[in-house]
Design a protein around this motif. Structure first.
Motif, PDB file in Angstrom:
ATOM      1  N   GLY A   1     -17.926 -26.981  42.358  1.00 20.75           N
ATOM      2  CA  GLY A   1     -18.189 -25.778  42.204  1.00 20.75           C
ATOM      3  C   GLY A   1     -17.244 -24.543  42.854  1.00 20.75           C
ATOM      4  N   GLU A   2     -16.754 -24.967  44.119  1.00 18.53           N
ATOM      5  CA  GLU A   2     -15.832 -24.297  44.621  1.00 18.53           C
ATOM      6  C   GLU A   2     -14.473 -24.392  43.934  1.00 18.53           C
ATOM      7  OE1 GLU A   2     -17.464 -24.895  49.216  1.00 18.53           O
ATOM      8  OE2 GLU A   2     -15.821 -26.207  48.365  1.00 18.53           O
ATOM      9  N   LEU A   3     -14.104 -25.625  43.292  1.00 14.07           N
ATOM     10  CA  LEU A   3     -12.979 -25.588  42.836  1.00 14.07           C
ATOM     11  C   LEU A   3     -13.018 -24.855  41.463  1.00 14.07           C
ATOM     12  CD1 LEU A   3     -10.561 -27.701  43.300  1.00 14.07           C
ATOM     13  CD2 LEU A   3     -11.526 -29.155  41.841  1.00 14.07           C
ATOM     14  N   GLN A   4     -14.419 -24.633  40.894  1.00 17.55           N
ATOM     15  CA  GLN A   4     -14.210 -23.871  39.541  1.00 17.55           C
ATOM     16  C   GLN A   4     -14.033 -22.407  39.912  1.00 17.55           C
ATOM     17  OE1 GLN A   4     -17.429 -25.233  37.477  1.00 17.55           O
ATOM     18  NE2 GLN A   4     -16.501 -24.984  35.472  1.00 17.55           N
ATOM     19  N   LYS A   5     -14.589 -21.866  41.297  1.00 16.01           N
ATOM     20  CA  LYS A   5     -14.423 -20.667  41.567  1.00 16.01           C
ATOM     21  C   LYS A   5     -12.888 -20.213  41.830  1.00 16.01           C
ATOM     22  CE  LYS A   5     -17.320 -18.240  44.255  1.00 16.01           C
ATOM     23  NZ  LYS A   5     -18.321 -18.107  45.324  1.00 16.01           N
ATOM     24  N   VAL A   6     -12.264 -21.281  42.140  1.00 14.11           N
ATOM     25  CA  VAL A   6     -10.662 -21.092  42.565  1.00 14.11           C
ATOM     26  C   VAL A   6     -10.140 -20.910  41.052  1.00 14.11           C
ATOM     27  CG1 VAL A   6      -8.562 -22.399  42.975  1.00 14.11           C
ATOM     28  CG2 VAL A   6     -10.552 -22.250  44.563  1.00 14.11           C
TER      29      VAL A   6
ATOM     30  N   LEU B   1      -9.794 -16.568  28.701  1.00 10.74           N
ATOM     31  CA  LEU B   1     -10.308 -17.559  27.800  1.00 10.74           C
ATOM     32  C   LEU B   1     -10.994 -18.499  28.910  1.00 10.74           C
ATOM     33  CD1 LEU B   1      -7.678 -18.257  25.035  1.00 10.74           C
ATOM     34  CD2 LEU B   1      -9.588 -16.946  25.026  1.00 10.74           C
ATOM     35  N   MET B   2     -12.398 -18.958  28.881  1.00 12.96           N
ATOM     36  CA  MET B   2     -12.697 -19.716  29.921  1.00 12.96           C
ATOM     37  C   MET B   2     -13.517 -20.880  29.330  1.00 12.96           C
ATOM     38  SD  MET B   2     -13.969 -16.777  32.542  1.00 12.96           S
ATOM     39  CE  MET B   2     -14.163 -15.613  31.153  1.00 12.96           C
ATOM     40  N   ASP B   3     -13.212 -21.906  29.598  1.00 11.68           N
ATOM     41  CA  ASP B   3     -14.141 -23.348  28.921  1.00 11.68           C
ATOM     42  C   ASP B   3     -14.817 -23.921  29.911  1.00 11.68           C
ATOM     43  OD1 ASP B   3     -14.361 -25.259  27.229  1.00 11.68           O
ATOM     44  OD2 ASP B   3     -12.387 -26.106  27.269  1.00 11.68           O
ATOM     45  N   GLU B   4     -16.096 -23.494  29.646  1.00 12.05           N
ATOM     46  CA  GLU B   4     -17.337 -23.958  30.607  1.00 12.05           C
ATOM     47  C   GLU B   4     -16.854 -23.466  32.108  1.00 12.05           C
ATOM     48  OE1 GLU B   4     -20.079 -25.440  29.675  1.00 12.05           O
ATOM     49  OE2 GLU B   4     -19.650 -25.817  27.813  1.00 12.05           O
ATOM     50  N   PRO B   5     -16.835 -22.147  32.319  1.00 10.73           N
ATOM     51  CA  PRO B   5     -16.457 -21.598  33.743  1.00 10.73           C
ATOM     52  C   PRO B   5     -17.696 -21.882  34.663  1.00 10.73           C
ATOM     53  CG  PRO B   5     -16.949 -19.829  32.332  1.00 10.73           C
ATOM     54  CD  PRO B   5     -17.226 -20.999  31.428  1.00 10.73           C
ATOM     55  N   THR B   6     -18.805 -22.129  34.156  1.00 12.48           N
ATOM     56  CA  THR B   6     -19.948 -22.277  35.313  1.00 12.48           C
ATOM     57  C   THR B   6     -20.668 -23.669  35.094  1.00 12.48           C
ATOM     58  OG1 THR B   6     -21.438 -21.309  33.773  1.00 12.48           O
ATOM     59  CG2 THR B   6     -20.386 -19.913  35.069  1.00 12.48           C
ATOM     60  N   SER B   7     -19.832 -24.979  34.651  1.00 12.64           N
ATOM     61  CA  SER B   7     -20.430 -25.870  34.445  1.00 12.64           C
ATOM     62  C   SER B   7     -21.011 -26.645  35.711  1.00 12.64           C
ATOM     63  CB  SER B   7     -19.688 -26.793  33.285  1.00 12.64           C
ATOM     64  OG  SER B   7     -18.411 -26.997  34.018  1.00 12.64           O
ATOM     65  N   SER B   8     -20.162 -26.386  36.760  1.00 11.12           N
ATOM     66  CA  SER B   8     -20.094 -27.150  38.103  1.00 11.12           C
ATOM     67  C   SER B   8     -20.995 -26.029  39.144  1.00 11.12           C
ATOM     68  CB  SER B   8     -18.794 -27.619  38.606  1.00 11.12           C
ATOM     69  OG  SER B   8     -18.243 -28.576  37.477  1.00 11.12           O
ATOM     70  N   LEU B   9     -21.437 -25.056  38.707  1.00 14.69           N
ATOM     71  CA  LEU B   9     -21.833 -24.123  39.571  1.00 14.69           C
ATOM     72  C   LEU B   9     -23.497 -24.134  39.839  1.00 14.69           C
ATOM     73  CD1 LEU B   9     -19.554 -21.083  38.712  1.00 14.69           C
ATOM     74  CD2 LEU B   9     -19.236 -22.640  40.568  1.00 14.69           C
ATOM     75  N   ASP B  10     -23.777 -23.857  41.026  1.00 13.34           N
ATOM     76  CA  ASP B  10     -25.181 -23.635  41.216  1.00 13.34           C
ATOM     77  C   ASP B  10     -25.470 -22.286  40.563  1.00 13.34           C
ATOM     78  OD1 ASP B  10     -24.857 -21.916  43.087  1.00 13.34           O
ATOM     79  OD2 ASP B  10     -24.428 -23.435  44.621  1.00 13.34           O
ATOM     80  N   LEU B  11     -26.778 -22.201  40.413  1.00 10.17           N
ATOM     81  CA  LEU B  11     -27.359 -20.910  39.869  1.00 10.17           C
ATOM     82  C   LEU B  11     -27.103 -19.551  40.573  1.00 10.17           C
ATOM     83  CD1 LEU B  11     -29.421 -20.144  38.006  1.00 10.17           C
ATOM     84  CD2 LEU B  11     -31.061 -19.912  39.369  1.00 10.17           C
ATOM     85  N   LYS B  12     -26.956 -19.553  41.877  1.00 10.61           N
ATOM     86  CA  LYS B  12     -26.257 -18.308  42.647  1.00 10.61           C
ATOM     87  C   LYS B  12     -24.875 -18.144  42.270  1.00 10.61           C
ATOM     88  CE  LYS B  12     -25.888 -16.567  47.425  1.00 10.61           C
ATOM     89  NZ  LYS B  12     -24.349 -16.704  47.498  1.00 10.61           N
ATOM     90  N   ASN B  13     -24.101 -19.226  42.062  1.00  8.70           N
ATOM     91  CA  ASN B  13     -22.789 -19.149  42.060  1.00  8.70           C
ATOM     92  C   ASN B  13     -22.511 -18.605  40.363  1.00  8.70           C
ATOM     93  OD1 ASN B  13     -20.938 -19.255  44.342  1.00  8.70           O
ATOM     94  ND2 ASN B  13     -22.031 -21.491  44.578  1.00  8.70           N
ATOM     95  N   GLN B  14     -23.414 -19.379  39.588  1.00  5.43           N
ATOM     96  CA  GLN B  14     -23.217 -18.980  38.191  1.00  5.43           C
ATOM     97  C   GLN B  14     -23.366 -17.414  37.957  1.00  5.43           C
ATOM     98  OE1 GLN B  14     -25.479 -21.089  35.334  1.00  5.43           O
ATOM     99  NE2 GLN B  14     -25.285 -23.014  36.111  1.00  5.43           N
TER     100      GLN B  14
END
Lengths: 356, 250
Positions: free
Chosen positions: B139-144, B158-171
């Motif tokens: 999730g942290e990597l995805q935020k980066v 353009l974002m390919d699944e930008p929230t797929s690894s994030l928990d609800l709060k981070n999504q």
């Protein structure tokens, strides 16, 4: 599109300054090691005389001769070769995104060894003579060097051509290199099997990487190629960082990944080919140095490449000085020492790297 | 209009993946590309930013043909978050700073460092800034990765699944930030998502892909159970909560 009011991050500035300070310390250490390297050997020269001789301030003719004709070219060859091999290894590891990327693992050194063996056996360049310094020289070193260079560049071009056909994927490059390394090793063994005693000795002698081989003329060629290639690498550090982040991300950042990878590979191979052709095979510097630096200051190529060059130069220079002293008055080729040191150092890096 | 795609086709090894794709994205619009696995959502994004070359059709970003632009010029207009992130021994700050690559010639200027610092603050990543990304969670990597695309200062994200690894709060945090950035800076964003409820909550328009073409292009409020059934082959009920559709499988 400013997202929030950003400021200059002090912690990041301090972090960056620390890396620059480490590289500057490395340069200082390199200078001191160079002075010590010039002063040390079968005949010891006081440091003050070394400095006087280098500054042209007048010292004995004997000291001048040792400094300018023997020690300085050897020390500079160690600095240039160490820097060139280490920076090439760092670039290979970065563009291939593989910690085992190095001229050794990609078969370029094996191709050079085959080229030298080919020259000795087929082009008849290999009758040996003993020099007054106790080293061994080939009767026709130019042909041997040219052949070693030609085969190592042939190997690099083959790897690049195969990769180009397969979309320049890192794994293709590594597998092509490993296969080519095995092929050239087999070729060298084949030639060695049919060689006579003198030819066999010449082939084996050539593979002992030794920085004492370079003359001033060869040294200027080595230095020019290494300097130009290092400059090219430094101009591309942002691109290498982007490639490190993954091919798709790099393309999204405007980096032409295939071109960067192929040219990076070709340039790193050229540096290696030139160094190995003139000095013989010097293993582990290109593999181990980038790993040591990465542990010290991280994988950001803006700092990794210059730091690898500096550490590579320091490591090979200190190894060469030690190789001169260990069995004095006999001179040990530096490649034997780097190979002995490289393996345990690499093992320590692997063991320390676990779990991090 | 920021993005205009007209009659785009893409084939892979002679096999058609996308055909007759036509749509537009205006300033301040956030578009969600939806559809089952393997339908060509990621391929569509890669065609838009020129990573893949469409076999025919027109792709214009602010009236400029993407395929005729230099790679760096494309990167100054289009930011891209790939689906998979690679780690390395590099700090989050340096990884995000890489997003400034299309604007940097030789070395990062003070302005580049300030923009990166701003992104880190916006995403509440101050404590992670000097941590190596090989020590980060997915999730942290995805935020980066999202921060890196934002500091590119593109006109189109353009974002390919930008929230797929994030928990609800981070999504929620990331999607709210993206929506705010898109609105405040009058840029546009196209993202692929699997979570329909999240897509309906944050997108202005939803593109449903089916069999390589656009099956429906509708605002979230216009979603019907028939569209979902046609695209996913699954009967569903659509409920509304606070004005947003929520999909419940039958």
């Amino acid at each position: 599109m400013h997202l929030a009011s950003g400021t200059l991050n002090r912690d990041y500035a301090r972090y960056t300054r620390r890396k620059i300070a480490l590289i500057a310390s490395g340069l200082l250490l390199l200078g001191l090691a160079a002075l010590y390297g010039i002063a040390t050997g079968a005949a010891r020269i006081p440091l003050a005389d070394v400095i006087r001789s280098l500054a042209g301030a007048g010292t004995s003719r004997r000291f001048d001769m040792i400094v300018w004709q023997i020690r300085l070219p050897q020390v500079l060859a160690a600095v240039v070769a160490g820097a060139g091999l280490a920076v090439s290894g760092a670039v290979m590891q970065s563009i291939l995104r593989n910690p085992l990327g190095s001229p050794f693992t990609l078969g370029i050194s094996h191709a050079a060894a085959f080229g030298a063996a080919f020259a000795v056996m087929i082009l008849d360049s290999g009758t040996m003579t003993s020099t007054s310094l106790g080293a061994v020289a080939m009767t026709n070193p130019l042909v041997t060097t040219a052949s070693a260079f030609a085969f190592s560049m042939l190997a690099s071009l083959f790897i690049v051509a195969v990769s180009r056909m397969r979309g320049a994927k890192p794994e293709t490059m590594i597998l092509a290199g490993v296969a080519l390394g095995a092929l050239f090793t087999a070729g060298t063994m084949f030639l060695q099997f049919f060689a006579d005693d003198v030819q066999l000795a010449a082939m084996v002698f050539w593979t002992f990487g030794d920085v004492a081989r370079a003359s001033w003329g060869e040294l200027s060629l080595l230095a020019s190629v290494t300097l130009a290639a290092t400059l090219y690498f430094l101009l591309n550090v942002w691109n290498y960082n982007a490639v490190d982040a993954g091919d798709e991300t790099a393309r999204g950042l405007g980096v032409r990944v295939t071109r960067i990878r192929l040219w990076g590979m070709l340039t790193a191979s050229l540096v290696t080919a030139v160094i190995v052709s003139f000095l013989g095979i010097i293993g582990f510097v290109g593999l181990v140095c980038p790993h040591m630096v990465r542990r010290l200051i991280g994988g950001d190529n803006r700092f990794l490449l210059p730091a690898s060059a500096v550490l590579g130069a320091v490591l090979l220079l200190m190894s060469d000085t030690a190789a001169r002293l260990i069995l004095a008055p006999h001179l040990l080729p530096v490649s034997i020492l780097t190979a002995f040191m490289g393996a345990p150092v690499f093992m320590v890096l692997i063991m320390k790297g676990r779990g991090t | 209009m920021i993005l205009r795609i007209d009659g785009m086709r893409f084939s892979y090894n002679g096999h058609p993946v996308l055909h007759d794709v036509t749509f537009e994205v205006g300033q301040g619009d956030l578009v969600a590309v939806l559809g089952p696995n393997g339908v060509g959502k990621s391929t569509l994004l890669r065609c838009i930013n020129g990573i893949l070359k469409p076999s025919s059709g027109v792709i214009l970003v602010e009236d400029e043909t993407v395929l005729k632009l230099e790679a760096m010029a494309v990167a100054r207009r289009i930011g891209y978050v790939a689906q998979h992130q690679t780690t390395g021994k590099i700090t989050a700050f340096d990884a995000i700073l890489m997003g400034r690559r299309p604007h940097i010639r030789l070395r990062a200027a003070a302005e580049d460092l300030q923009i990166v610092d701003g992104a880190i603050k916006s995403l509440h990543m101050e404590k992670l800034a000097l941590r190596h990304i090989d020590r980060m969670s997915g999730g942290e990597l995805q935020k980066v990765a999202v921060a890196r695309a934002l500091v590119q200062e593109p006109r189109l994200l353009l974002m390919d699944e930008p929230t797929s690894s994030l928990d609800l709060k981070n999504q929620v945090e990331i999607l709210q930030l993206i929506r705010r950035v898109v609105r405040e800076h009058a840029v546009a964003a196209v993202m692929t998502l699997h979570d329909l409820t999240t897509a309906f909550r944050y997108a202005d328009q939803c593109l449903f892909l089916k069999n390589g073409g656009i099956h429906a292009a509708v605002a979230p409020q216009e979603i019907t159970a028939d569209i979902i059934k046609d695209v996913y082959g699954l009967p569903v009920d659509i409920h509304h909560h606070n004005g947003f559709p929520v999909v419940i499988p039958k």
